[in-house]
Design a protein around this motif. Structure first.
Motif, PDB file in Angstrom:
ATOM      1  N   TYR A   1       0.815  -1.206   0.000  1.00  0.00           N
ATOM      2  CA  TYR A   1       0.000   0.000   0.000  1.00  0.00           C
ATOM      3  C   TYR A   1       0.851   1.259   0.000  1.00  0.00           C
ATOM      4  O   TYR A   1       0.461   2.304  -0.510  1.00  0.00           O
ATOM      5  CB  TYR A   1      -0.960  -0.012   1.198  1.00  0.00           C
TER       6      TYR A   1
ATOM      7  N   GLY B   1      -0.701   2.701  -2.851  1.00  0.00           N
ATOM      8  CA  GLY B   1      -1.831   3.367  -2.214  1.00  0.00           C
ATOM      9  C   GLY B   1      -2.148   4.741  -2.795  1.00  0.00           C
ATOM     10  O   GLY B   1      -3.308   5.036  -3.109  1.00  0.00           O
ATOM     11  N   PRO B   2      -1.118   5.608  -2.954  1.00  0.00           N
ATOM     12  CA  PRO B   2      -1.424   6.946  -3.458  1.00  0.00           C
ATOM     13  C   PRO B   2      -2.131   6.922  -4.812  1.00  0.00           C
ATOM     14  O   PRO B   2      -3.069   7.688  -5.046  1.00  0.00           O
ATOM     15  CB  PRO B   2      -0.044   7.597  -3.565  1.00  0.00           C
TER      16      PRO B   2
ATOM     17  N   GLU C   1      -5.693   5.703  -4.183  1.00  0.00           N
ATOM     18  CA  GLU C   1      -6.503   6.734  -3.527  1.00  0.00           C
ATOM     19  C   GLU C   1      -6.914   7.813  -4.516  1.00  0.00           C
ATOM     20  O   GLU C   1      -7.974   8.423  -4.400  1.00  0.00           O
ATOM     21  CB  GLU C   1      -5.728   7.364  -2.365  1.00  0.00           C
TER      22      GLU C   1
END
Lengths: 393, 278
Positions: free
Chosen positions: A105, A109-110, A113
């Motif tokens: 992540y 993750g970024p 997101e």
């Protein structure tokens, strides 16, 4: 060697498709990087010239998985992957590069997101992380038309709290977290999860840095049930770990690399993932003295789920591959090879007698296996902070 | 008139240097300034308290990081200076071969070199065995998962960055200055102290920057060769950045690391007085 024109042919249309979409600049460059990352896989595939269908069939698929989750950890010889590629003409770029749910992540993750693709069409993450990603809308629902074998999922996994209809996630592998140890070095048989805290073994024990595994097994040793324990009980388990670390009980707090020190014999007792130990013993016959042991209180169970992340370029191919794996005739030999519990009904019938009797693949009825309670975001933060303070700082 | 013409030409091309700088500035802007600004912004999510929290929580890790970095850098100087001095003054026609030997291990990747240390240093391995036999290590002691193991690997991995700049600064010293010194009755040691050492300090300075800064941010050595008792700042950032709620504090930790290094370098430059660089 012949020049490999087909790889260029395959990469370029993919980029062209992206260009026409309305992604922002950064989104496009992320896809571009994904395309470049895909390049070597396509190049490798064209070496044998085994791509069937030119325009209509074929295509590609990029999958990101954990190590030791495919036959011999080698996608180039894996019967599961080769069988799929031959049957469908879809080439798979398979990467065994996930080292932990957090580190995955950290890297992707970024992008998730921000609603961007990550260059992979299929990723495999542990239930609690899968739950968070489903909640955050970072994965796509399966198109069941491409995945009829989804119905073969074993009954205990057909519905979960985080994905009641298995719309977004499907188990790739089910395993246990317990212990591996050298009885010869400990000088006695171990029976309890609390044995990892025995001062006689100070400096010879490694525990996992996956919070749920370490805290879960500590809770079991304290006589608590990790699937229902309260936050206070969990924090008490973290305190127990912190106190033991203070006293020099642990050789290290490790990720996947715990197997190295265990193989070298520097570690006597390791908190361990079941399939790892089975593979380790299979690959190193000289590690005879190494024993896997499930404490009398029980073991932690983990379910790693395959999911299609948002922005995946080849979602249908990902679903077709899962459909292939969920064919019991394919799943049988695969799970026999990787030594994890098959999440596919009927897989056991396609295995050798020996594999069917393995506690790693077919845990005996009555085996006490616990899944860690799914935490609220607030509980998750508090417990993680305490765990980081107890094990790293 | 000739003068006007000249300034005319100069005026017409005033922008040329800026044009030449443009690619570099664009690169730095996109890949250094923008990420830095974004990280700084993240570090302030939830207020300035992030800085005090993260420093208090990690005080032991921060202290350890700088002790490791300082020890490894000093060890690099202690090993690297005599080595560079030997190559520069006694290397003769083997100079290039010797320098190549210093750099040779770097043809193998960083990760593999570090993993190789793990095989050398494990408890049942050759190094620990010999050290136990001669009594330097006790029968239950080892090198993996110890401060010494991690500092040793850091020293090894960054040594060439110390040797090469010191070698360059020693190499360009005018030998006639030393001859003049001995003509004036300076002992060899005095000539070294008064001539060679001061003239080679810029090399030591450059070498220190090239080793101390990356060592302070390193996480690979502590991760592979150390245990939870050797955690450095880099490990804390690397392991926990995946947790969303940690990001502001970890960004603050990164900024703190950068600020401390910057201050340390400025103080160091002032003390060593190398105007050439600082």
């Amino acid at each position: 060697m012949r020049p490999c024109a087909s790889s260029r042919r395959l990469v370029v249309p993919q980029l062209a498709v992206q260009r026409s979409s309305r992604r922002r600049f950064l989104g496009q460059s992320a896809v571009l990087v994904g395309g470049i990352a895909l390049g070597p896989g396509l190049l490798a595939a064209c070496g044998d010239d085994d791509e069937s269908g030119g325009g209509g069939g074929g295509g590609s698929l990029a999958m990101l998985n954990w190590p030791l989750y495919i036959e011999d950890d080698d996608p180039s010889t894996s019967p599961t992957i080769i069988g799929f590629e031959e049957a469908t003409g879809i080439s798979i770029d398979y990467r065994a590069e996930i080292d932990g749910n957090e580190s995955f992540y950290e890297k992707y993750g970024p992008d998730l997101e921000a609603g961007r693709g990550i260059g992979f069409d299929l990723v495999v993450l542990t239930a609690w992380k899968a739950a968070q990603m489903i909640e955050a809308g970072q994965v796509q629902a399966f198109d069941d038309a491409n995945f009829p074998n989804k119905a073969n999922v074993i009954a205990s996994q057909a519905s979960t709290d985080y994905d009641p209809d298995r719309q977004y996630s499907i188990p790739w592998a089910i395993g246990q977290t317990a212990f591996a140890y050298y009885p010869e070095k400990t000088g006695r048989e171990l029976t309890s999860a609390a044995d990892m805290f025995d001062p006689a073994f100070a400096g010879k024990v490694t525990i996992l840095d996956e919070m749920r595994d370490a805290v879960g097994l500590t809770l079991l040793g304290m006589g608590e049930d990790p699937s229902t324990a309260s936050l206070d009980q969990m924090l008490a388990a973290v305190d127990r770990i912190a106190a033991a670390r203070e006293d020099g009980q642990f050789r290290d707090v490790t990720g996947n690399d715990y197997t190295e020190d265990l193989q070298l014999g520097d570690t006597w007792i390791a908190m361990a993932w079941s399939g790892d130990i089975a593979s380790l013993k299979a690959d190193n016959p000289d590690l005879e003295g190494l024993e896997y042991f499930v404490p009398e209180e029980g073991a932690m169970s983990f379910v790693d789920n395959a999911m299609v992340p948002i922005g995946a370029a080849n979602k249908a191919n990902a679903e077709k591959f899962l459909d292939h794996v969920y064919d019991p005739a394919v799943a049988g030999p695969l799970y026999e090879s990787i030594n994890y519990v098959p999440p596919v009904e009927g897989a056991l019938d396609n295995m050798s007698e020996e594999a069917r009797n393995s506690p790693f693949i077919n845990p005996p009825a009555g085996a006490k296996l616990y899944e860690f309670r799914i935490l609220t975001p607030e509980e998750d933060e508090e417990l993680n902070r305490a765990f980081v303070a107890a094990t790293q700082q | 008139m000739a003068r006007n013409e000249q300034t005319g030409i100069r005026a017409a091309r005033w922008y040329v240097p800026y044009l030449l700088l443009l690619p570099g500035i664009a690169w730095l802007g996109a890949f250094f300034i923008v990420p830095m600004a974004s990280m700084f912004q993240t570090s302030l999510d939830g207020g300035l308290g992030n800085y005090s929290t993260v420093i208090a929580d990690n005080s032991e890790v921060i202290r350890r990081t700088f002790v490791f970095a300082a020890t490894a850098t000093l060890t690099c100087i202690a090993i690297g200076y005599p080595l560079a001095y030997f190559i520069a003054t006694r290397g003769g026609r083997y100079k290039n071969v010797l320098l190549a030997l210093v750099v040779l291990p770097f043809f193998v990747t960083y990760l593999v070199r570090t993993l190789a240390w793990k095989v050398l240093l494990f408890d049942g391995g050759p190094v620990v065995g010999i050290l136990q036999d001669v009594g330097i290590l006790g029968p239950d002691e080892g090198l993996l998962n110890t401060d010494i193991g991690v500092i040793g690997a850091l020293t090894y991995n960054f040594l060439p960055f110390m040797v090469l700049p010191i070698y360059v600064s020693l190499e360009k010293i005018d030998r006639r200055l030393l001859e003049a010194g001995s003509d004036l009755y300076a002992s060899p040691f005095r000539a070294f102290r008064k001539v060679t050492l001061p003239l080679s300090l810029p090399g030591v300075f450059a070498g220190t920057l090239l080793t101390f800064i990356p060592i302070a941010g390193d996480f690979v050595n502590a991760d592979l060769l150390g245990s939870d008792q050797q955690t450095m700042i880099g490990n804390i950032i690397e392991r926990n950045f995946g947790q969303e709620f940690f990001r502001p504090e970890l960004s603050a930790l990164s900024f703190m690391l950068m600020a401390v290094i910057l201050v340390a370098v400025l103080v160091y430059a002032r003390l060593l007085g190398t105007e050439e660089i600082a």
